[in-house]
Every structure is written in C-alpha cells, then in structure tokens.
Design a protein around this motif. Sequence first.
Motif, short mmCIF file in Angstrom:
data_model
loop_
_atom_site.label_atom_id
_atom_site.label_comp_id
_atom_site.label_asym_id
_atom_site.label_seq_id
_atom_site.Cartn_x
_atom_site.Cartn_y
_atom_site.Cartn_z
N TYR A 190 0.84 -1.19 0.00
CA TYR A 190 0.00 0.00 0.00
C TYR A 190 0.88 1.24 0.00
N LEU A 191 0.60 2.17 -0.93
CA LEU A 191 1.37 3.40 -1.04
C LEU A 191 0.47 4.58 -0.64
N TYR A 192 0.95 5.37 0.31
CA TYR A 192 0.20 6.51 0.85
C TYR A 192 0.91 7.82 0.50
N ARG A 193 0.12 8.88 0.38
CA ARG A 193 0.67 10.20 0.07
C ARG A 193 0.07 11.27 0.98
N LEU A 194 0.87 12.30 1.22
CA LEU A 194 0.41 13.49 1.94
C LEU A 194 0.99 14.69 1.21
N GLN A 195 0.09 15.58 0.75
CA GLN A 195 0.53 16.74 -0.03
C GLN A 195 0.54 18.00 0.82
N ASP A 196 1.20 19.02 0.28
CA ASP A 196 1.37 20.25 1.04
C ASP A 196 0.05 20.95 1.36
#
Length: 232
Positions: free
Chosen positions: A67-73
């Motif tokens: 599982y690949l997770y992201r958090l953006q600015d």
Amino acid sequence: PGQRNCSMLQHGKFRLGDFGIDHGPYPATAELAAGATRFPECLMSNLIRKVTRRIDRSIGMAIECVYLYRLQDRDAIPSLSPPPGLEILQLQPDQMSLLTEVLPSLEIPKLSQTQVQHSQCYAASLGGRVLHYSWVQTSGPHSILEAGRRVDVAPGEFWIYDCQTHPSARGLGIYPYMLTFIARDHLQRNLREGIIYTTVENIASQRGIQKAGFTLKETLRSLRIGRWYMAF
C-alpha cells in the motif's frame, strides 16, 4: 514428562540449520514421529511455523501487495501529542550505531551507500534511549523491495521508509507522531509531497500512517518467488 522431552531435544540427532533455524538439535525423523504426541503442543506449533516460513521464503511463491500513501502540502497534518519527554534527533553518519538500540540485529556496515548519501535518519529518544527510527529520502533512486520496483525520487518529494519501533515502545503513539514531525519538517522546506508505504499484512503500520494524515493512493503488486520480487 517435561524433563524427558527437553532431554530428547538436547540430545537429538540432527539440526534444521538448512532452514536458518538455530534452536539446537532435534530428534531424528523417526523419533519425532514416534514421540510427537509427547512433545509440548506449543513447541511443535512454533517449530512447524518457523519451518514453514523459512521454506516459503526460500522457494515459495505468492502475490505480494504494497500500500502506497501520500500526503501533499495542501493536506492537513493532525496535531498529535508525543509521550512526555520524547526527543526527536536527526542522526549523523557516525551515530548509526544508535539504531541497534531499536533493532539489535541491524548490521550497521551493511547500510547501503545510497541510503547514507540520499537519506536522513530521524530517531526518537525517550529517557536517553533510542526507541524508534525512520528514514527519509529526498533524492536519488529508491527501491520498494516487496513491490519489485525501483523509482527515482522526484524533485519536491520525500519518501519515508524503513521505520522501526522497539517492542517495548509500541502503543505509545511514537510512530504516527514521528511521521507528522517529518512531514511538517519537510513541507516547511517547500517540499510538496510525502510518500510512505507498507505491506498489506502490516495492519499496525497502516493505522499509524493513516493517523498521521497520509491517504492511501495506490496498491503495488508483485510476484514473489522465494526472495525475488517481480512487479506486474
């Protein structure tokens, strides 16, 4: 009966070293079959599980999911409270030996040159002892082993990986707090997106990642044959 079983284990005729199990000698196969009902059930269950895992990792085949997770600015970072007295450190190359306080089996000389050159190690210390560490990479090639992929970290990205918490410190909220600390630190440097990943089996890691504000964006799959992973 318990003493007799222990004696049989201590004076058995062969080892299972071929599977990387180092728990001393075991009775020969015929002995084991004849006396199986006398062995403690937990001992037999643990032995079978260890052998099965070793065989699977050596020659087994499976579909692996990451599982690949992201958090953006533009995403909100939760405000989490650390355990009282927790200190976050950015370790220097000559401080890598501190990581063995978290994972004693870690072989420091085997840390890859790429890891040391392109990554920063963050450590969490409580009461003068390192209890957690996380690596962060902002440039260079990055390998996602279980997904069978090798990617180049794009400008503006920071990848968080290889996070470890000492068993005695699990459940204290150190892991999600560390992720929020790292995210704030890098977004304040005008990086735009944080990326982290974990395996489908690691439920505890998934919960910590989501608690830190990261969102699941992608599932990476690979075919595992023994210790080899091939993306598809």
